[in-house]
Design a protein around this motif. Structure first.
Motif, PDB file in Angstrom:
ATOM      1  N   VAL A  89      41.771  54.307  45.260  1.00 42.36           N
ATOM      2  CA  VAL A  89      41.456  52.990  45.261  1.00 42.36           C
ATOM      3  C   VAL A  89      41.318  52.424  44.320  1.00 42.36           C
ATOM      4  N   LEU A  90      41.974  51.346  44.015  1.00 46.03           N
ATOM      5  CA  LEU A  90      42.222  50.154  43.273  1.00 46.03           C
ATOM      6  C   LEU A  90      40.726  49.556  43.516  1.00 46.03           C
ATOM      7  N   THR A  91      39.386  49.411  42.271  1.00 46.73           N
ATOM      8  CA  THR A  91      38.707  49.126  42.051  1.00 46.73           C
ATOM      9  C   THR A  91      38.607  48.536  40.162  1.00 46.73           C
ATOM     10  N   PRO A  92      38.238  47.303  40.057  1.00 40.71           N
ATOM     11  CA  PRO A  92      37.620  47.403  39.024  1.00 40.71           C
ATOM     12  C   PRO A  92      36.729  48.148  38.536  1.00 40.71           C
ATOM     13  N   ARG A  93      35.786  49.102  39.140  1.00 39.46           N
ATOM     14  CA  ARG A  93      34.909  50.078  38.404  1.00 39.46           C
ATOM     15  C   ARG A  93      35.392  51.374  37.916  1.00 39.46           C
ATOM     16  N   CYS A 115      43.034  49.206  49.256  1.00 38.67           N
ATOM     17  CA  CYS A 115      43.064  48.538  48.425  1.00 38.67           C
ATOM     18  C   CYS A 115      41.635  48.387  49.156  1.00 38.67           C
ATOM     19  N   GLY A 116      40.947  47.197  48.565  1.00 39.00           N
ATOM     20  CA  GLY A 116      39.582  46.478  48.681  1.00 39.00           C
ATOM     21  C   GLY A 116      39.820  45.458  49.137  1.00 39.00           C
ATOM     22  N   ARG A 117      38.593  44.881  49.747  1.00 39.62           N
ATOM     23  CA  ARG A 117      38.648  43.616  49.696  1.00 39.62           C
ATOM     24  C   ARG A 117      37.414  43.252  49.910  1.00 39.62           C
ATOM     25  N   PHE A 118      37.034  41.962  49.647  1.00 35.35           N
ATOM     26  CA  PHE A 118      35.489  41.568  49.976  1.00 35.35           C
ATOM     27  C   PHE A 118      34.369  42.114  48.257  1.00 35.35           C
ATOM     28  N   GLU A 119      33.683  42.144  48.799  1.00 32.63           N
ATOM     29  CA  GLU A 119      32.682  42.714  47.307  1.00 32.63           C
ATOM     30  C   GLU A 119      33.322  44.640  46.986  1.00 32.63           C
ATOM     31  N   GLY A 120      33.666  44.928  47.761  1.00 32.50           N
ATOM     32  CA  GLY A 120      33.998  46.648  47.949  1.00 32.50           C
ATOM     33  C   GLY A 120      34.486  47.337  48.380  1.00 32.50           C
ATOM     34  N   ILE A 121      34.535  48.605  48.426  1.00 33.64           N
ATOM     35  CA  ILE A 121      34.122  49.820  49.419  1.00 33.64           C
ATOM     36  C   ILE A 121      33.123  50.505  49.047  1.00 33.64           C
ATOM     37  N   VAL A 134      40.659  53.852  39.507  1.00 33.61           N
ATOM     38  CA  VAL A 134      41.689  53.475  39.057  1.00 33.61           C
ATOM     39  C   VAL A 134      41.398  51.401  39.054  1.00 33.61           C
ATOM     40  N   SER A 135      41.446  51.196  38.070  1.00 30.20           N
ATOM     41  CA  SER A 135      41.420  49.841  37.312  1.00 30.20           C
ATOM     42  C   SER A 135      43.167  49.247  36.997  1.00 30.20           C
ATOM     43  N   ILE A 136      43.613  47.592  37.010  1.00 28.79           N
ATOM     44  CA  ILE A 136      43.950  47.602  36.808  1.00 28.79           C
ATOM     45  C   ILE A 136      44.334  46.972  35.071  1.00 28.79           C
ATOM     46  N   GLY A 137      42.646  46.278  34.961  1.00 32.26           N
ATOM     47  CA  GLY A 137      42.341  45.230  33.675  1.00 32.26           C
ATOM     48  C   GLY A 137      40.807  45.353  34.121  1.00 32.26           C
ATOM     49  N   ASP A 138      40.456  44.663  32.529  1.00 32.95           N
ATOM     50  CA  ASP A 138      39.160  44.199  32.869  1.00 32.95           C
ATOM     51  C   ASP A 138      39.116  42.371  33.537  1.00 32.95           C
ATOM     52  N   TYR A 139      39.037  42.402  34.632  1.00 31.26           N
ATOM     53  CA  TYR A 139      39.151  41.039  35.124  1.00 31.26           C
ATOM     54  C   TYR A 139      39.268  41.847  36.629  1.00 31.26           C
ATOM     55  N   ILE A 140      38.871  40.083  37.790  1.00 29.66           N
ATOM     56  CA  ILE A 140      38.533  40.614  39.000  1.00 29.66           C
ATOM     57  C   ILE A 140      40.214  39.968  39.715  1.00 29.66           C
ATOM     58  N   LEU A 141      40.330  40.302  40.746  1.00 30.75           N
ATOM     59  CA  LEU A 141      41.392  39.706  41.572  1.00 30.75           C
ATOM     60  C   LEU A 141      40.594  39.811  43.045  1.00 30.75           C
ATOM     61  N   SER A 142      41.578  39.558  43.555  1.00 31.22           N
ATOM     62  CA  SER A 142      40.643  39.156  45.081  1.00 31.22           C
ATOM     63  C   SER A 142      40.885  40.206  46.015  1.00 31.22           C
ATOM     64  N   GLY A 143      41.672  40.796  46.068  1.00 33.65           N
ATOM     65  CA  GLY A 143      41.960  42.481  46.760  1.00 33.65           C
ATOM     66  C   GLY A 143      42.752  43.596  45.781  1.00 33.65           C
ATOM     67  N   GLY A 144      42.560  43.938  46.852  1.00 30.16           N
ATOM     68  CA  GLY A 144      43.433  45.176  45.384  1.00 30.16           C
ATOM     69  C   GLY A 144      44.997  45.678  46.222  1.00 30.16           C
ATOM     70  N   GLU A 145      45.921  44.682  46.750  1.00 29.86           N
ATOM     71  CA  GLU A 145      47.025  44.274  46.713  1.00 29.86           C
ATOM     72  C   GLU A 145      48.222  44.397  45.990  1.00 29.86           C
ATOM     73  N   ILE A 146      47.721  43.449  45.454  1.00 28.99           N
ATOM     74  CA  ILE A 146      48.709  43.366  43.627  1.00 28.99           C
ATOM     75  C   ILE A 146      48.176  44.277  42.775  1.00 28.99           C
ATOM     76  N   ALA A 147      46.867  45.257  42.683  1.00 27.39           N
ATOM     77  CA  ALA A 147      46.383  45.852  41.465  1.00 27.39           C
ATOM     78  C   ALA A 147      47.498  47.644  42.106  1.00 27.39           C
ATOM     79  N   SER A 148      47.950  47.093  43.398  1.00 28.60           N
ATOM     80  CA  SER A 148      48.819  48.471  44.336  1.00 28.60           C
ATOM     81  C   SER A 148      50.166  48.366  43.743  1.00 28.60           C
TER      82      SER A 148
HETATM   83  N1  SAM Z   1      32.689  43.280  43.183  1.00 26.36           N
HETATM   84  C1  SAM Z   1      33.786  43.937  42.970  1.00 26.36           C
HETATM   85  C2  SAM Z   1      33.253  43.341  41.796  1.00 26.36           C
HETATM   86  O1  SAM Z   1      32.409  43.171  40.678  1.00 26.36           O
HETATM   87  O2  SAM Z   1      33.875  45.277  41.097  1.00 26.36           O
HETATM   88  C3  SAM Z   1      34.708  42.761  43.213  1.00 26.36           C
HETATM   89  C4  SAM Z   1      35.462  43.014  44.417  1.00 26.36           C
HETATM   90  S1  SAM Z   1      37.132  42.055  44.016  1.00 26.36           S
HETATM   91  C5  SAM Z   1      37.208  40.558  44.666  1.00 26.36           C
HETATM   92  C6  SAM Z   1      37.472  42.798  45.677  1.00 26.36           C
HETATM   93  C7  SAM Z   1      39.112  44.166  45.395  1.00 26.36           C
HETATM   94  O3  SAM Z   1      39.807  43.849  44.751  1.00 26.36           O
HETATM   95  C8  SAM Z   1      37.839  45.214  44.966  1.00 26.36           C
HETATM   96  O4  SAM Z   1      37.657  46.282  45.679  1.00 26.36           O
HETATM   97  C9  SAM Z   1      39.386  46.182  44.310  1.00 26.36           C
HETATM   98  O5  SAM Z   1      39.913  46.756  45.799  1.00 26.36           O
HETATM   99  C10 SAM Z   1      39.933  45.197  43.965  1.00 26.36           C
HETATM  100  N2  SAM Z   1      40.459  44.430  42.752  1.00 26.36           N
HETATM  101  C11 SAM Z   1      39.816  43.124  42.111  1.00 26.36           C
HETATM  102  N3  SAM Z   1      40.157  43.716  41.020  1.00 26.36           N
HETATM  103  C12 SAM Z   1      40.820  44.718  40.141  1.00 26.36           C
HETATM  104  C13 SAM Z   1      41.091  44.804  38.930  1.00 26.36           C
HETATM  105  N4  SAM Z   1      40.888  44.944  37.676  1.00 26.36           N
HETATM  106  N5  SAM Z   1      41.577  46.686  39.407  1.00 26.36           N
HETATM  107  C14 SAM Z   1      41.814  47.290  40.405  1.00 26.36           C
HETATM  108  N6  SAM Z   1      42.007  46.672  42.162  1.00 26.36           N
HETATM  109  C15 SAM Z   1      40.810  45.364  42.103  1.00 26.36           C
END
Ligand code: SAM
Length: 238
Positions: A89-93, A115-121, A134-148
């Motif tokens: 699961v791609l997530t900033p967490r 791939c997550g979207r919105f606030e997450g999964i 898995v996170s690809i870095g300490d920043y927030i993307l709009s979705g997990g697609e680019i991270a994938s």
């Molecule tokens: N509310 C979440 C938070 O603060 O951690 C951010 C959600 S983000 C807008 C939407 C999705 O983008 C996430 O569920 C995740 O799949 C993906 N995403 C955003 N940043 C990412 C990162 N640094 N690495 C991997 N996936 C990321």
């Protein structure tokens, strides 16, 4: 054997995207890897194929539903722990993606990426499916697609036969762990800037020493965290 990637997303048209070009695109055509994209919305609920809902506890945004995601995951993998491929699961967490993990993934049978979207999964589906976060870095993307796409690009180039020069992956940044030395090509003097003299000397031992020192100095300045790992590895005294 073909390295198999499955991607679960609500934006299937984002794939293969850049992975259809260049090294990865050629490798896909050659059968080194395959990609199957599943539209999570196919498992959505009701007339609107709804995939998300409001967060328990309140707060902004929407959360992807566990029942919808579980059905989507089940369509590509049976059993609680996906198949023999890791479910990621791609997530900033998540744990930061490293070259070491990428190498392990490239050596395995493939990956299933969610791939997550919105606030997450919803966390329950992540836990129930024993997914790796898995996170690809300490920043927030709009979705997990680019991270994938990032994770896939990094893994695909390490698959056997994909990269041109057989040894180019060995010397790269993070293999050591050192950042790579700087590169130069022709012309030898450009905009009144000359290439470092050693590199045009033809002395291979001196060039290797120059590159190692440049890599060490760059790492020390830019990434003290990596440099400390390098020193701790006992590769060389500081
Ligand atoms: N509310 C979440 C938070 O603060 O951690 C951010 C959600 S983000 C807008 C939407 C999705 O983008 C996430 O569920 C995740 O799949 C993906 N995403 C955003 N940043 C990412 C990162 N640094 N690495 C991997 N996936 C990321």
């Amino acid at each position: 054997m073909t390295w198999r990637a499955d991607v679960l997303t609500i934006f299937p048209s984002m794939f293969p995207g850049p992975l259809g070009e260049s090294l990865a695109g050629k490798a896909m055509e050659a059968g080194s890897w395959s990609l199957k994209v599943t539209d999570i919305r196919d498992f959505g609920l009701g007339r609107h194929r709804s995939v998300d809902d409001t967060p328990f506890g309140g707060g902004a945004g929407m959360v992807l539903r566990p029942d919808v995601l579980d059905a989507a995951i089940g369509s590509v993998a049976d059993g609680a722990v996906a198949d023999e491929r890791p479910l990621i699961v791609l997530t900033p967490r998540g744990a930061p993606l490293t070259q070491k993990r990428v190498r392990e993934l490239a050596e395995g049978p493939g990956v299933i990426l969610l791939c997550g979207r919105f606030e997450g999964i919803d966390q329950r589906v992540i836990d129930a499916r024993q997914a790796e976060e898995v996170s690809i870095g300490d920043y927030i993307l709009s979705g997990g697609e680019i991270a994938s796409l990032v994770l896939l690009d990094a893994a695909i180039r390490l698959l056997p036969g994909v990269m041109g020069a057989a040894d180019s992956a060995v010397e790269e940044s993070f293999s050591a762990p050192l950042l790579e030395y700087p590169h130069y090509t022709r012309p030898a003097v450009w905009a009144e800037r000359a290439v470092p003299e050693t590199l045009t000397s033809g002395n291979h031992a001196a060039i290797a020493a120059w590159r190692l020192e440049a890599a060490r100095q760059t790492t020390k300045t830019r990434r003290p965290d990596l440099y400390n790992q390098y020193i701790a590895s006992g590769a060389l005294a500081p």
